[in-house]
Design an enzyme around this catalytic site. Structure first.
Site, short mmCIF file in Angstrom:
data_model
loop_
_atom_site.label_atom_id
_atom_site.label_comp_id
_atom_site.label_asym_id
_atom_site.label_seq_id
_atom_site.Cartn_x
_atom_site.Cartn_y
_atom_site.Cartn_z
N TYR A 27 -23.38 -3.46 -6.55
CA TYR A 27 -23.55 -3.77 -5.14
C TYR A 27 -23.06 -2.56 -4.35
O TYR A 27 -21.84 -2.33 -4.25
CB TYR A 27 -22.75 -5.03 -4.79
CG TYR A 27 -23.02 -6.14 -5.79
CD1 TYR A 27 -24.12 -6.99 -5.63
CD2 TYR A 27 -22.22 -6.29 -6.93
CE1 TYR A 27 -24.40 -7.96 -6.58
CE2 TYR A 27 -22.50 -7.26 -7.87
CZ TYR A 27 -23.58 -8.10 -7.70
OH TYR A 27 -23.87 -9.06 -8.64
N ASP A 65 -23.23 -41.02 10.11
CA ASP A 65 -23.17 -41.92 8.94
C ASP A 65 -24.29 -41.67 7.95
O ASP A 65 -24.68 -42.56 7.20
CB ASP A 65 -23.18 -43.37 9.42
CG ASP A 65 -24.47 -43.71 10.14
OD1 ASP A 65 -25.26 -42.79 10.40
OD2 ASP A 65 -24.68 -44.90 10.43
N ARG A 99 -28.40 -7.79 -9.42
CA ARG A 99 -27.75 -8.60 -10.46
C ARG A 99 -28.86 -9.11 -11.37
O ARG A 99 -29.97 -9.41 -10.90
CB ARG A 99 -26.98 -9.77 -9.83
CG ARG A 99 -26.27 -10.64 -10.85
CD ARG A 99 -25.21 -11.58 -10.24
NE ARG A 99 -25.72 -12.54 -9.28
CZ ARG A 99 -25.57 -12.45 -7.97
NH1 ARG A 99 -24.91 -11.43 -7.43
NH2 ARG A 99 -26.07 -13.36 -7.15
N ASP A 137 -31.03 -15.44 -6.77
CA ASP A 137 -30.14 -16.16 -7.70
C ASP A 137 -30.39 -17.64 -7.45
O ASP A 137 -29.96 -18.18 -6.43
CB ASP A 137 -28.68 -15.78 -7.43
CG ASP A 137 -27.70 -16.43 -8.40
OD1 ASP A 137 -28.10 -17.36 -9.13
OD2 ASP A 137 -26.53 -16.01 -8.41
N HIS A 181 -22.41 -14.36 -2.31
CA HIS A 181 -22.87 -15.74 -2.12
C HIS A 181 -23.69 -15.88 -0.84
O HIS A 181 -23.53 -16.84 -0.08
CB HIS A 181 -21.67 -16.70 -2.12
CG HIS A 181 -21.07 -16.88 -3.47
ND1 HIS A 181 -19.86 -17.51 -3.69
CD2 HIS A 181 -21.49 -16.49 -4.69
CE1 HIS A 181 -19.58 -17.50 -4.98
NE2 HIS A 181 -20.56 -16.89 -5.61
N HIS A 231 -20.60 -23.75 -12.68
CA HIS A 231 -19.42 -23.06 -13.23
C HIS A 231 -18.74 -24.13 -14.08
O HIS A 231 -17.92 -24.90 -13.60
CB HIS A 231 -18.52 -22.55 -12.11
CG HIS A 231 -19.15 -21.42 -11.34
ND1 HIS A 231 -18.56 -20.80 -10.29
CD2 HIS A 231 -20.34 -20.79 -11.49
CE1 HIS A 231 -19.36 -19.83 -9.82
NE2 HIS A 231 -20.44 -19.83 -10.54
N GLU A 234 -29.18 -12.02 -14.35
CA GLU A 234 -28.40 -13.13 -14.92
C GLU A 234 -29.26 -13.99 -15.82
O GLU A 234 -30.30 -14.50 -15.40
CB GLU A 234 -27.85 -14.01 -13.78
CG GLU A 234 -27.12 -15.25 -14.28
CD GLU A 234 -26.49 -16.06 -13.15
OE1 GLU A 234 -27.00 -16.01 -12.01
OE2 GLU A 234 -25.49 -16.76 -13.42
N GLU A 282 -24.19 -11.96 -16.45
CA GLU A 282 -24.72 -11.61 -15.14
C GLU A 282 -24.03 -10.40 -14.50
O GLU A 282 -23.42 -10.52 -13.44
CB GLU A 282 -24.64 -12.81 -14.20
CG GLU A 282 -23.29 -13.52 -14.13
CD GLU A 282 -23.31 -14.66 -13.11
OE1 GLU A 282 -23.68 -14.41 -11.96
OE2 GLU A 282 -22.94 -15.79 -13.48
N HIS A 338 -19.89 -17.02 -16.80
CA HIS A 338 -19.10 -18.25 -16.77
C HIS A 338 -19.77 -19.26 -17.69
O HIS A 338 -20.96 -19.12 -18.02
CB HIS A 338 -19.01 -18.80 -15.34
CG HIS A 338 -20.35 -18.89 -14.65
ND1 HIS A 338 -21.19 -19.97 -14.80
CD2 HIS A 338 -21.00 -18.03 -13.83
CE1 HIS A 338 -22.29 -19.77 -14.09
NE2 HIS A 338 -22.22 -18.59 -13.50
N HIS A 377 -17.18 -8.76 -9.54
CA HIS A 377 -17.06 -10.09 -10.17
C HIS A 377 -17.07 -9.95 -11.68
O HIS A 377 -17.36 -8.88 -12.21
CB HIS A 377 -18.18 -11.03 -9.68
CG HIS A 377 -19.58 -10.56 -9.97
ND1 HIS A 377 -20.18 -10.69 -11.20
CD2 HIS A 377 -20.50 -9.96 -9.17
CE1 HIS A 377 -21.42 -10.22 -11.14
NE2 HIS A 377 -21.64 -9.76 -9.92
N ASP A 426 -29.22 -21.24 -14.17
CA ASP A 426 -28.56 -20.30 -13.25
C ASP A 426 -29.10 -18.91 -13.58
O ASP A 426 -28.65 -18.29 -14.54
CB ASP A 426 -27.04 -20.39 -13.44
CG ASP A 426 -26.28 -19.48 -12.49
OD1 ASP A 426 -26.90 -18.87 -11.60
OD2 ASP A 426 -25.04 -19.38 -12.64
N1 GLY Z 1 -25.25 -18.83 -8.93
C1 GLY Z 1 -23.86 -18.84 -9.08
C2 GLY Z 1 -23.43 -17.89 -10.09
O1 GLY Z 1 -24.22 -17.10 -10.58
O2 GLY Z 1 -22.32 -17.92 -10.54
MN MN Z 2 -23.88 -17.60 -12.63
MN MN Z 3 -26.31 -17.32 -10.45
#
Ligand code: GLY
Ligand code: MN
Ligand code: MN
Length: 446
Positions: free
Chosen positions: A393, A42, A417, A264, A247, A366, A419, A389, A359, A355, A276
């Site tokens: 990889y 709970d 990456r 990230d 992820h 997102h 971003e 971003e 976004h 990817h 982000d």
């Molecule tokens: N951190 C999530 C993304 O870059 O979309």
């Molecule tokens: Mn992102």
């Molecule tokens: Mn990110």
């Protein structure tokens, strides 16, 4: 404890409600707040308000419901149903604003206890031309809305009213949320400032032998220390090959001399706006030849993509610019073979870049808002914020497509990456995360 301070910008919320109602036509909207979620028996997860509800109300308590009733007279158009004051409950979970606070502090025209929703909804929805409500997300409110809707349909022929339509509020609301007003952009600058500082602190502290989890701790300490709510999403702290899991949030491996570290991470601030940011740098302060070649490629792809951000541009153009730069660079390095157009058309790069390049960013990481309407890519407008971003990889996880070269071991285990969060301005763009450095020299030490 979910009690919030006074809304920072009451007029801002009032303006948003006004804009929302102007778009509703004759429909009434029912927008529910989030509810508390429990885990291990709970215990409650920290409360996270529903972003649509927050955008229109700035009210940070669970289980509330907001009605927007443009068909009603002035002074009865914004109604909040909230948990009432109740000392026995507040001693456990903190002070509530109650119905009085909902009116005095949050600008509701009228407020009722949440338990009276079913009793009042019927009257409030009478004579609305439709009901704007998102089905599927809020079962407790949905059953009440559907019951009232069904009753109104039953009575429509006798009352002479047109049958009500049930419509989704999201297209209108998410179109509004996609374009941030100046106050929202300022809040996003703050989320990005704190997030960028955390990346700078982490890079200065990293050395071989540290654990990914310790780096996560440094970053998230800074978020909290600066007054943010905490991480906006599970922080990704990925040494070496772990960075090739997009992820990766296990964050429990030691950082190895000779590996890169991909971080990230971004914070969510008090009013839920998010940063982000991804940065990638060598654990020991020196890129190897292969790491440097790929880092320079991702950086230049990212910079070319950011340079396309402007009113009238599109997120698709940002993506295609980064993608082409990556593919051309990978051809130069011998990691792809053939011609760039053919590779892009066939998707023969996806074992290395799987990817898209970004976004929308806002109250949700997102964030909401359409990217395309049919075949038409949504044009960038001032106030929109998007991430840029690109990454590469290099691992064995995905098969090499037919006709593409096998990858030499010296490239494997490199995940990169970069971003940034970019706001569209009237005459171009602003990189909200520019204080997190990314040039090659700054990524190296000593
Ligand atoms: N951190 C999530 C993304 O870059 O979309
Ligand atoms: Mn992102
Ligand atoms: Mn990110």
């Amino acid at each position: 404890m979910v009690h919030s301070s006074l809304p920072i910008d009451a007029q801002g919320y009032a303006d948003r409600r006004q804009r929302f109602m102007a778009h509703l036509g004759g429909a009434a909207a029912v927008i529910p707040a989030a509810t508390l979620v429990t885990h291990h028996a709970d215990c409650e997860w920290p409360f996270r308000q529903n972003s649509d509800f927050w955008y229109l109300t700035g009210f940070d308590e669970p289980d509330a419901v907001a009605l927007f009733l443009p068909h009603r007279p002035e002074g009865e158009r914004y109604v909040l149903f909230v948990n009432p004051r109740e000392p026995g409950a507040e001693v456990w979970t903190g002070r509530r604003w109650g119905t009085e606070g909902a009116v005095d502090q949050f600008g509701a025209d009228v407020a009722h206890p949440r338990s009276e929703l079913a009793q009042h909804l019927r009257g409030y929805l009478k004579d609305a031309e439709g009901i704007a409500f998102r089905t599927g997300h809020h079962p407790a409110v949905e059953s009440v809305v559907l019951e009232v809707w069904s009753e109104q349909l039953d009575r429509a022929s006798r009352r002479g009213a047109a049958a009500l339509g049930l419509v989704a509020p999201c297209p209108v609301l998410h179109e509004l949320r996609l374009r941030k007003d100046p106050a929202e952009l300022d809040r996003m600058r703050e989320a990005c400032r704190i997030s960028a500082q955390a990346h700078e602190l982490a890079r200065a502290a990293v050395k071989p032998g540290m654990n990914e989890r310790q780096v996560q701790a440094l970053i998230e300490f800074h978020f909290l220390d600066q007054g943010a709510r905490g991480p906006a999403y599970g922080s990704i702290v990925a040494g070496g090959d772990n960075a090739c899991v997009l992820h990766y949030i296990d964050n429990q491996d030691p950082l190895k001399d000779g590996d890169l570290l991909l971080i990230d991470a971004g914070c969510s601030i008090g009013d839920y706006y998010n940063g982000d940011i991804t940065r990638t740098f060598p654990v020991n302060g020196r890129f190897s030849g292969e790491q440097r070649a790929l880092y320079e490629l991702v950086l230049s792809a990212q910079e070319s993509a950011i340079a396309t951000v402007r009113p009238g541009g599109t997120a698709e153009e940002v993506h295609q610019t980064a993608l082409r730069a990556l593919v051309e660079g990978l051809l130069d390095l011998g990691l792809l073979a053939g011609d760039a157009d053919g590779i892009i058309e066939q998707g023969a790069y996806r074992h290395l870049y799987m990817h898209r390049t970004g976004h929308w960013l806002g109250l949700d990481v997102h964030d909401v808002g359409a990217y395309r309407l049919g075949e038409h890519h949504v044009e960038l407008d001032p106030g929109m914020v998007l991430t840029v971003e690109p990454g590469l990889y290099i691992s064995d996880r995905l098969p090499v497509p037919d006709g593409q070269p096998e990858i030499d071991d010296r490239w494997k285990g490199i995940g990169i990456r970069i971003e940034d969060d970019v706001a569209v301005l009237k005459d171009g763009y602003e990189v909200l995360t520019a204080t997190a450095l990314k040039d090659v020299a700054s990524m190296e030490r000593g």
